[in-house]
Design a protein around this motif. Sequence first.
Motif, PDB file in Angstrom:
ATOM      1  N   LYS A  79      -2.137  -2.243   6.113  1.00  0.00           N
ATOM      2  CA  LYS A  79      -3.181  -1.741   7.014  1.00  0.00           C
ATOM      3  C   LYS A  79      -4.495  -1.455   6.274  1.00  0.00           C
ATOM      4  O   LYS A  79      -5.120  -0.414   6.476  1.00  0.00           O
ATOM      5  N   VAL A 119      -0.223  -5.980   5.981  1.00  0.00           N
ATOM      6  CA  VAL A 119       1.001  -5.219   5.778  1.00  0.00           C
ATOM      7  C   VAL A 119       0.701  -3.782   5.347  1.00  0.00           C
ATOM      8  O   VAL A 119       1.425  -2.848   5.700  1.00  0.00           O
ATOM      9  N   LEU A 177      -1.120  -9.099   2.499  1.00  0.00           N
ATOM     10  CA  LEU A 177      -0.949  -7.725   2.039  1.00  0.00           C
ATOM     11  C   LEU A 177      -1.909  -6.782   2.751  1.00  0.00           C
ATOM     12  O   LEU A 177      -1.594  -5.615   3.002  1.00  0.00           O
ATOM     13  N   ILE A 191       4.704  -7.730  -6.820  1.00  0.00           N
ATOM     14  CA  ILE A 191       5.993  -7.312  -6.249  1.00  0.00           C
ATOM     15  C   ILE A 191       6.099  -5.795  -6.250  1.00  0.00           C
ATOM     16  O   ILE A 191       6.449  -5.174  -5.240  1.00  0.00           O
ATOM     17  N   LEU A 192       5.782  -5.193  -7.384  1.00  0.00           N
ATOM     18  CA  LEU A 192       5.971  -3.749  -7.514  1.00  0.00           C
ATOM     19  C   LEU A 192       5.019  -2.983  -6.596  1.00  0.00           C
ATOM     20  O   LEU A 192       5.437  -2.101  -5.838  1.00  0.00           O
ATOM     21  N   ARG A 240       8.344   5.202  -7.278  1.00  0.00           N
ATOM     22  CA  ARG A 240       8.171   5.807  -5.944  1.00  0.00           C
ATOM     23  C   ARG A 240       7.713   7.258  -6.087  1.00  0.00           C
ATOM     24  O   ARG A 240       6.879   7.732  -5.318  1.00  0.00           O
ATOM     25  N   ALA A 248       3.585   0.119  -1.710  1.00  0.00           N
ATOM     26  CA  ALA A 248       2.676   0.400  -0.594  1.00  0.00           C
ATOM     27  C   ALA A 248       3.446   0.828   0.651  1.00  0.00           C
ATOM     28  O   ALA A 248       2.905   1.537   1.504  1.00  0.00           O
ATOM     29  N   ALA A 249       4.702   0.419   0.743  1.00  0.00           N
ATOM     30  CA  ALA A 249       5.489   0.765   1.930  1.00  0.00           C
ATOM     31  C   ALA A 249       5.914   2.231   1.953  1.00  0.00           C
ATOM     32  O   ALA A 249       6.280   2.747   3.003  1.00  0.00           O
ATOM     33  N   VAL A 250       5.889   2.903   0.813  1.00  0.00           N
ATOM     34  CA  VAL A 250       6.291   4.314   0.806  1.00  0.00           C
ATOM     35  C   VAL A 250       5.074   5.238   0.766  1.00  0.00           C
ATOM     36  O   VAL A 250       5.210   6.443   0.562  1.00  0.00           O
ATOM     37  N   GLY A 255       3.219  -4.138  -4.009  1.00  0.00           N
ATOM     38  CA  GLY A 255       3.436  -4.491  -2.606  1.00  0.00           C
ATOM     39  C   GLY A 255       4.578  -3.673  -2.010  1.00  0.00           C
ATOM     40  O   GLY A 255       4.509  -3.216  -0.867  1.00  0.00           O
ATOM     41  N   HIS A 256       5.598  -3.482  -2.803  1.00  0.00           N
ATOM     42  CA  HIS A 256       6.755  -2.686  -2.389  1.00  0.00           C
ATOM     43  C   HIS A 256       6.384  -1.204  -2.283  1.00  0.00           C
ATOM     44  O   HIS A 256       6.683  -0.537  -1.290  1.00  0.00           O
TER      45      HIS A 256
END
Lengths: 435, 435
Positions: free
Chosen positions: B115, B113, B110, B75-76, B37, B81-83, B78-79
């Motif tokens: 954008k 999710v 994706l 997984i890593l 992160r 991308a949310a931060v 994709g996760h």
Amino acid sequence: MTRFHLNLSLMTPGHFRHAWRLPHVDPLAYLDIDYFRRLVTIAEDAKIDAVFLGDGPALRGEIEDAPGTGLDPLILLGHLAAVTSHLGVVITSSTTYNSPYNLARRFQSLDHVTKGRAAVNIVTTGTPAAAANFGLDEHPDKDTRYRRAHEFLDVVTRLWGSWEPEAIIADKESGRYAVPERIHRIDHHGEFFSVAGPLPVPAGPQGRPVIVQAGGSAGGLELAARFADVVFTVAQTRDQAVAFRDDIRRRAALAGRDPDEVKVSLGVVVLVAATAEQARQRAQDLYATLPIERLSTVLTGNLGLPPGRFGPDDPISAADLPPPVPDQAFSAGFSASTRALIGQAPHTPRELVQRSAGGAGHRLLAGSAEQVADDLEAWYDAGAADGFTIMPADTAVDLESFATLVVPILQKRGLFQSQYDQATLRGRLFGREPG
Amino acid sequence: MTRFHLNLSLMTPGHFRHAWRLPHVDPLAYLDIDYFRRLVTIAEDAKIDAVFLGDGPALRGEIEDAPGTGLDPLILLGHLAAVTSHLGVVITSSTTYNSPYNLARRFQSLDHVTKGRAAVNIVTTGTPAAAANFGLDEHPDKDTRYRRAHEFLDVVTRLWGSWEPEAIIADKESGRYAVPERIHRIDHHGEFFSVAGPLPVPAGPQGRPVIVQAGGSAGGLELAARFADVVFTVAQTRDQAVAFRDDIRRRAALAGRDPDEVKVSLGVVVLVAATAEQARQRAQDLYATLPIERLSTVLTGNLGLPPGRFGPDDPISAADLPPPVPDQAFSAGFSASTRALIGQAPHTPRELVQRSAGGAGHRLLAGSAEQVADDLEAWYDAGAADGFTIMPADTAVDLESFATLVVPILQKRGLFQSQYDQATLRGRLFGREPG
């Protein structure tokens, strides 16, 4: 344990799939990440154990009148886990249309990335449309699918355990990073799979991700008894739910497990309003969205009744029902649940469709926050479940209403946690970790 | 376009895989989500276009002396991308060990999710260890893998296009959600796949996710010419890079595309320090972590040289090299790159291993921030690339050093963006969207 677990479905626009027709609902919300981010924030504020999405890898036939499954839940929930810190993510995955190595690695990775909040909801997928997306002319029959699922989970759980806890030594002086003898191949050769292993990633914070199983057929129950940490189930009557939970606990014991290692999470479609009267009105509004003729036809077909014999308002009694078919295409759990309701008293297709949020099977629970809380408490006290999978009737309204109106009542009664007292989902389910 | 693109590898502990031995490095960082992160936050602050992770679905043989690939990049990233809100995510995926329907749906999801920040880096996977995890006794040969990859991408791109833009009408009054005639099956029946389609999800903000292709063999170049938005490449010499870019542009034109539709992103291992002398010292520290005997043996083997003939310090000249083997197991791009270097002057295995960060092939660029910026500018001006995939030598140090010391120089020179002026990754790559 004197309290129950809560798992919350994010299905959008709601378990009434036609809720998109209501004036306040955004029909594209099921593709909108900002909307989902808001939902999971609400869920985590309420200390919900986990969020969940059902799935099937195909476009549903109903696209003409309602959104289908849409986004892949692995992508959506993996992403949403990054904006929460305690909420578990229960991701539906098909054992028929995935490979065990990829699935094992992805969930092991997710367990690291979420710090112990990963759960896989294993389904075998029951639709021919999915088969056609994966090179199969015919959908494999239920027996074959469950044999594959057994072998699949056997491989997956062995891959998850392929690293001993002390495998990595990371000795900077000697340059020795890991001890290869502590990382084991599985060398599986079975009916469906040959998998050497090991995974390239050691176990995550939960020891292994939580396994959820959702099928109510005989094959599904065997699978659950052997592998599941949590069983999702469906029931329209309390007696049926109690009997199911007794049965699954008995099966777990026969499989050599402590029955308390298998938690039953009972699905319930929830509609919450300020008063009982307002809840009734909102239910009527949702009923009005349903294409009742088509759904009645689907429902009577799933019960094995002859086409055209029962219109939406013709009562069906227990005597009208043909004997259940063991390997039917339709969900065994949903079928048993509808039959149990008809066993209590005759019901019309319209009533059955309405009481199951469009005919998908789960019981509609509509009322004020107190009424909803009372109902869940009564079912829990009767031994119907170890917790509930809350399925909002109209997600744009009922997810938040449940979280902010019903949950505080449950917390005040000591039925549900007021804080997250364990770091991992497995820890909250079983009071210890890793499993 | 007068500026280049930057893509940043998150490989940990670094492209020197043995950097975990250095005193300041956490050897478990490659499993630590908080660490990642932090990295993506640094990258986004620097306006980097995208982050990237290479991958292979198997435990690497080197686990005894270095961490392997570890977490699944889907997984890593994709996760992660949310931060972030602008950073693209380039996720390496194997066409040999995935099914096109699942992959198409996951990347389409994706794209919604994130954008419009999803990119798939297509590889065919070249290791027998991976084959053994997916039920294959032998690894498919390169020709078979690339035939499969062609068909795979053909299916995936058609699935991505299976919904017309106006398919969803969501007419609340009539209850008509979508027009089924605007959602098309693909009904593909080929050598490797039968896929009916359509996807259950319409196109995302990019129109379709960005496709990256990384293989330098003949099959890889054909695949890139037909499908790739971006080609990852490797070169130790500037002439080789210029020739490669010319070649790929020519191939794209022959395939009927505008050559500007294919961007070349050249991999470079970057080590940045305050001064040239400090950079030299840090490079020496990294060289000291390398198991040089083993890596020299691997390198000479990959060049087709007889075992034992060249020790780490024996110079290899062009005359020593056997002719290149067209369908060799080892990466064609990495092989050509090493051969080009030897073509310039004799090099010892030790030198070759060091100049390629352990023998993986990409050129090590070590220096002060000004030196690194000068080098990238010179290669860009020579037509060697449309941008660079920056591979930190020691990720714990060099990712941040590159982002905070080198990027501001590039921005000041007008070579790299100072802000994100397009919402999607495709928009930044091509100045327009969707593609």
